[in-house]
Design a protein around this motif. Sequence first.
Motif, PDB file in Angstrom:
ATOM      1  N   LYS A  72    -100.033  29.374 -10.978  1.00 20.90           N
ATOM      2  CA  LYS A  72    -100.565  28.079 -10.552  1.00 20.90           C
ATOM      3  C   LYS A  72    -100.026  26.991 -11.481  1.00 20.90           C
ATOM      4  N   VAL A  73     -99.480  25.939 -10.900  1.00 22.11           N
ATOM      5  CA  VAL A  73     -98.934  24.824 -11.674  1.00 22.11           C
ATOM      6  C   VAL A  73     -99.495  23.522 -11.119  1.00 22.11           C
ATOM      7  N   TYR A  74     -99.973  22.666 -12.021  1.00 26.52           N
ATOM      8  CA  TYR A  74    -100.611  21.411 -11.635  1.00 26.52           C
ATOM      9  C   TYR A  74     -99.905  20.219 -12.283  1.00 26.52           C
ATOM     10  N   LEU A  75    -100.078  19.058 -11.677  1.00 28.99           N
ATOM     11  CA  LEU A  75     -99.500  17.830 -12.223  1.00 28.99           C
ATOM     12  C   LEU A  75    -100.179  17.409 -13.515  1.00 28.99           C
ATOM     13  N   GLY A  76    -101.457  17.744 -13.656  1.00 29.06           N
ATOM     14  CA  GLY A  76    -102.152  17.372 -14.887  1.00 29.06           C
ATOM     15  C   GLY A  76    -103.623  17.704 -14.829  1.00 29.06           C
ATOM     16  N   ARG A  77    -104.278  17.461 -15.950  1.00 25.79           N
ATOM     17  CA  ARG A  77    -105.727  17.622 -16.040  1.00 25.79           C
ATOM     18  C   ARG A  77    -106.243  16.631 -17.091  1.00 25.79           C
ATOM     19  N   PRO A  78    -107.547  16.278 -17.020  1.00 20.22           N
ATOM     20  CA  PRO A  78    -108.081  15.221 -17.886  1.00 20.22           C
ATOM     21  C   PRO A  78    -108.510  15.732 -19.258  1.00 20.22           C
ATOM     22  N   TRP A  79    -107.746  15.387 -20.277  1.00 13.02           N
ATOM     23  CA  TRP A  79    -108.091  15.765 -21.643  1.00 13.02           C
ATOM     24  C   TRP A  79    -109.293  14.968 -22.141  1.00 13.02           C
ATOM     25  N   LYS A  80    -109.338  13.698 -21.798  1.00 14.82           N
ATOM     26  CA  LYS A  80    -110.455  12.840 -22.217  1.00 14.82           C
ATOM     27  C   LYS A  80    -111.085  12.187 -20.992  1.00 14.82           C
ATOM     28  N   GLU A  81    -112.227  11.569 -21.213  1.00 17.09           N
ATOM     29  CA  GLU A  81    -113.074  11.122 -20.109  1.00 17.09           C
ATOM     30  C   GLU A  81    -112.402  10.121 -19.176  1.00 17.09           C
ATOM     31  N   PHE A  98     -93.361  24.156  -5.930  1.00 22.95           N
ATOM     32  CA  PHE A  98     -94.149  25.116  -6.705  1.00 22.95           C
ATOM     33  C   PHE A  98     -95.458  24.518  -7.211  1.00 22.95           C
ATOM     34  N   ILE A  99     -95.644  23.205  -7.096  1.00 26.46           N
ATOM     35  CA  ILE A  99     -96.897  22.561  -7.514  1.00 26.46           C
ATOM     36  C   ILE A  99     -98.015  22.942  -6.543  1.00 26.46           C
ATOM     37  N   ALA A 100     -99.188  23.306  -7.078  1.00 26.81           N
ATOM     38  CA  ALA A 100    -100.329  23.688  -6.238  1.00 26.81           C
ATOM     39  C   ALA A 100    -100.672  22.545  -5.279  1.00 26.81           C
ATOM     40  N   PRO A 101    -101.017  22.842  -4.035  1.00 25.21           N
ATOM     41  CA  PRO A 101    -101.306  21.787  -3.052  1.00 25.21           C
ATOM     42  C   PRO A 101    -102.389  20.816  -3.507  1.00 25.21           C
ATOM     43  N   GLU A 102    -103.394  21.322  -4.282  1.00 24.89           N
ATOM     44  CA  GLU A 102    -104.454  20.423  -4.750  1.00 24.89           C
ATOM     45  C   GLU A 102    -103.963  19.470  -5.835  1.00 24.89           C
ATOM     46  N   GLY A 103    -102.832  19.757  -6.432  1.00 27.55           N
ATOM     47  CA  GLY A 103    -102.156  18.811  -7.302  1.00 27.55           C
ATOM     48  C   GLY A 103    -102.656  18.733  -8.734  1.00 27.55           C
ATOM     49  N   TRP A 104    -103.955  18.652  -8.903  1.00 24.60           N
ATOM     50  CA  TRP A 104    -104.550  18.372 -10.211  1.00 24.60           C
ATOM     51  C   TRP A 104    -105.612  19.418 -10.528  1.00 24.60           C
ATOM     52  N   ALA A 105    -105.779  19.713 -11.819  1.00 20.21           N
ATOM     53  CA  ALA A 105    -106.735  20.732 -12.246  1.00 20.21           C
ATOM     54  C   ALA A 105    -107.857  20.092 -13.056  1.00 20.21           C
ATOM     55  N   PRO A 106    -109.084  20.605 -12.943  1.00 20.62           N
ATOM     56  CA  PRO A 106    -110.161  20.124 -13.819  1.00 20.62           C
ATOM     57  C   PRO A 106    -109.960  20.638 -15.231  1.00 20.62           C
ATOM     58  N   TRP A 107    -110.576  19.973 -16.191  1.00 18.96           N
ATOM     59  CA  TRP A 107    -110.554  20.464 -17.571  1.00 18.96           C
ATOM     60  C   TRP A 107    -111.602  21.556 -17.737  1.00 18.96           C
ATOM     61  N   GLU A 108    -112.823  21.201 -17.403  1.00 15.36           N
ATOM     62  CA  GLU A 108    -113.930  22.164 -17.460  1.00 15.36           C
ATOM     63  C   GLU A 108    -115.062  21.629 -16.595  1.00 15.36           C
ATOM     64  N   GLY A 109    -115.431  22.401 -15.578  1.00 15.81           N
ATOM     65  CA  GLY A 109    -116.495  21.952 -14.692  1.00 15.81           C
ATOM     66  C   GLY A 109    -116.133  20.630 -14.034  1.00 15.81           C
ATOM     67  N   ASP A 110    -117.095  19.696 -14.031  1.00 15.41           N
ATOM     68  CA  ASP A 110    -116.839  18.393 -13.410  1.00 15.41           C
ATOM     69  C   ASP A 110    -116.552  17.309 -14.448  1.00 15.41           C
ATOM     70  N   TYR A 111    -116.209  17.729 -15.678  1.00 16.18           N
ATOM     71  CA  TYR A 111    -115.914  16.778 -16.745  1.00 16.18           C
ATOM     72  C   TYR A 111    -114.824  15.797 -16.330  1.00 16.18           C
ATOM     73  N   ALA A 112    -115.135  14.501 -16.418  1.00 14.65           N
ATOM     74  CA  ALA A 112    -114.195  13.386 -16.235  1.00 14.65           C
ATOM     75  C   ALA A 112    -113.720  13.195 -14.795  1.00 14.65           C
ATOM     76  N   LEU A 113    -114.182  13.978 -13.846  1.00 14.05           N
ATOM     77  CA  LEU A 113    -113.654  13.876 -12.490  1.00 14.05           C
ATOM     78  C   LEU A 113    -114.002  12.552 -11.819  1.00 14.05           C
ATOM     79  N   ASP A 114    -115.106  11.939 -12.229  1.00 11.09           N
ATOM     80  CA  ASP A 114    -115.490  10.637 -11.674  1.00 11.09           C
ATOM     81  C   ASP A 114    -114.883   9.465 -12.443  1.00 11.09           C
ATOM     82  N   THR A 115    -114.529   9.685 -13.689  1.00  8.44           N
ATOM     83  CA  THR A 115    -114.108   8.573 -14.548  1.00  8.44           C
ATOM     84  C   THR A 115    -112.604   8.522 -14.802  1.00  8.44           C
ATOM     85  N   LEU A 116    -111.882   9.618 -14.521  1.00  3.76           N
ATOM     86  CA  LEU A 116    -110.435   9.596 -14.700  1.00  3.76           C
ATOM     87  C   LEU A 116    -109.802   8.634 -13.691  1.00  3.76           C
ATOM     88  N   TRP A 117    -108.514   8.327 -13.895  1.00  2.74           N
ATOM     89  CA  TRP A 117    -107.788   7.460 -12.961  1.00  2.74           C
ATOM     90  C   TRP A 117    -106.400   8.062 -12.746  1.00  2.74           C
TER      91      TRP A 117
END
Length: 580
Positions: free
Chosen positions: A478-487, A501-520
Amino acid sequence: MGSGEKNKKVAVAGVAYILLVACCVSGLPGLSLIGGSSDGGAVSSDGGDVSGSGGILSPLDKIDGLISSATKSTKTICAPTDYKETCERSLAGVHNIHDPKELIKVAFTTVVESINTAITKSELFKEEVEGKDPRISGALDTCKAVLQYSIDDLTRCFDKAEDFKLTKIEDYAKDLRVWLSGAITHQETCIDAFENTTGNTGESMKHLLKMAGELTSDGLAMITRFTGLLHTVKIPGLHHGLNHRLLEGEFPVGDLTADPASIKPDIVVAKDGSGQYKTINDALSAVPAKNNRTFVIFIKAGVYNEYVVVPRKMNKVVFLGEGPTKTRITGNKNYIDGVGTYQTATVAIEGDGFIARDIGFENSAGAEKHQAVALRVSADMTMFYNCHIDAYQDTLYTHAYRQYYRDCTITGTIDFIFGDAEAVFQNCKMVVRKPLENQACMVTAQGRKEYNEVGGIVLQNCSILPDPALEALSPPVKVYLGRPWKEFSRTVIMQSYIDGFIAPEGWAPWEGDYALDTLWYAEYENRGPGASTADRVNWKGYRKNISPELAQQFTPGAYLDGDEWIKPSGIPYESGMMKV
């Protein structure tokens, strides 16, 4: 003097007051009274008569009135900040100070004393843990360095205020936002250094830095509001656009793309003894400690096994190689062997205005050694042209400030482009390598901690590709474009080629729902079999579609003010959208 002329002078004085009071740190009066949108964008106007006639208050007159009330209501002053209680406490007892520079001095002293206390404590903590836990000892060494750099950034703000010129007010505001963001990043780097350590030393340092961090954040929030004000209130004589010209008078346009043989270096490094020095570190020892002129070091072909630091205040150093596969700097410091991520860098750039061309940077530790940085860039207005940056996990640490990468190749596995700089990559290749078993890969991990920080990773007309060894794996990784290190992680990928080869969902979470609402996160006009956004994540912070106008804001001319410091170098550069 007519009323219009008088109003203009009062307003100009008011803007000067606001800048002086708000430019450094600690929630001082002025900016927070202006209002504006919660996202730090342009400040709205209610349509007053800007001519100063007709009995209606113009926006400029309003500024003067706001300043009059700025020393009367700490709650109003601190309203737009994230740490209102800290802001209000910091203002207690300053209402009798009417000289803006004295207010700044009080603020500056408060924050610097707080950070210095943390530095002193770090030395005491080190004495206590000496010989017990090398990771804690290393973290404290990192803290001592980066907290001093945080003070340096605050000092830059203070010095800028001391040298205040109204005609360059917008220039100042931009620099202040970058440097205050840097101050926050350095404080956060200290805290991050204690990850996976034992005991409570990390929590103690976090507690010691709490007030300094909050006050720096409040100052940044105010400067952000001030920047919005500048775009709304047009005052004759204000300078719009930067004028840094780091290489002015040193390199005519085009020189840095010429044949290296045609560029006369200050020093030649060669392993075979044909230059003045055999090592890069020996060459750097000949550069003035507080260099402020373009200083060219030509590094002949060879593999240089050394750890290189271009130190703070050694500015405008240029590394010229004979090609990124011929001139290579390599090391193998890594996390598994007990070194903190920040300290693993084979090459660390801390002097502003650094340029590298035709150089290879490598950390050869391998995937099994986990975090192992090839290149850390902790310097403002840096440029990398036709460079290779090779490692596995945490390859390129775009740590802080403004950075530009052109025609570079970066290879790695996990979070291999990470940090909190304003970093733009044009025409670069991001090559994903084969990770350890049961690992997924992430190209980016951007680390914006505060909403008002300027940091972000921008990939423009880049190619995201698999290494042959990765491509051959079955089943695929699985390969992703990125994930949120900070909020408030921020990454933009635009006009780029994304392989399938990039996963269709594109982006990976860091842990749980951390930063998913606040990232850009945003994608814009990408191409290739992996570019479809149809099955991308549905996080609140992810933008599947952004406007051309918004995408334009992340081009290097707008985002980095690159016309003023990148373009004069002669390095290939597109200010806006590219023809792809």
